[in-house]
Every structure is written in C-alpha cells, then in structure tokens.
Design a protein around this motif. Sequence first.
Motif: not given
Length: 147
Positions: A114-133
């Motif tokens: 609908d052309d409405k604007s939103w702000l999404a704040l994603f929190a991510l954590e680095q895993q022991p294998d160095q990937t992000w989730r």
Amino acid sequence: MNRLFLRCLMSIAALLTALGTHLTSVAAPLSEQEATKVREVIVRQLSALAVDDADQAFETATPAVRAAIGSSNRFLAMVRGAYPMVYRPASVSFHKPKEEDGSVLQLVEIRDTDDKSWLALFALEQQPDQTWRISGCVVAENHWKSI
C-alpha cells in the motif's frame, strides 16, 4: 497465539528497544564484509518468506528463537500474522548496521504493497561458526517516510 509466545515476543521487543537505546551511544560500524553477510541473512529470510518457504525462513533465526517458536510452520504463521510488511514487502532499503560484542542491529526501511513506510530493526547474533542469525525484529510505522 498462546500467552507464553506473546510474552516472549513482548520481551524481545522490550529488549530490542533497550538494546537499541544502548547501542546508539556505543555501537561501532560493522566492516563492509560483515555488513554484507548480515544483509544476506535478512535477504535470505525475506526471499524465503516471499515463496512461503517456512523451513528456509526459519533457518535464518538463531537456535534460541527456533527453540522458542518450535517449528517452521509456526514461525511462518507468526510472521504472516504479526509482520505482514516483512512477510510481503514491496521494497526494502538497508541502512548501515551497528555492532557491539558479537551482536548487530540492522535497520531496514520497508515499503508495503500500500506504499506505507515501515522501519524494521533486526537484531542478529554471530554464531560459533561465524555465521549471522536473526534473533529478533521489531517494526514501527515510519512517520518520517525516508531516513
């Protein structure tokens, strides 16, 4: 939705709000290589949601989030119901992520169908294998339109 799940979501939102306030004063920019990896995880989740691939979308979440939600189908239903703008965005725009102690906050501006604007704040954590989730996401209407 059961009460425990709703309490968990409210706790995550409160935590991210507090974390966001804290990080604005002490966060450091992320290297471009790591910022790209962070964006890729979010894009992978959004792409999976776009085709209702519950398993792939669920895989982008941290093990703790997956354990709290329980199944990929519950995850998909939760996103579809609570975050329709994330479930089916018309467009997304990434801002520079900020890092502190292995965690990252990634602000994403989302336009819905609908052309409405939103702000999404994603929190991510680095895993022991160095990937992000992804460990959480809070969304608010963007009254400022474009930041």
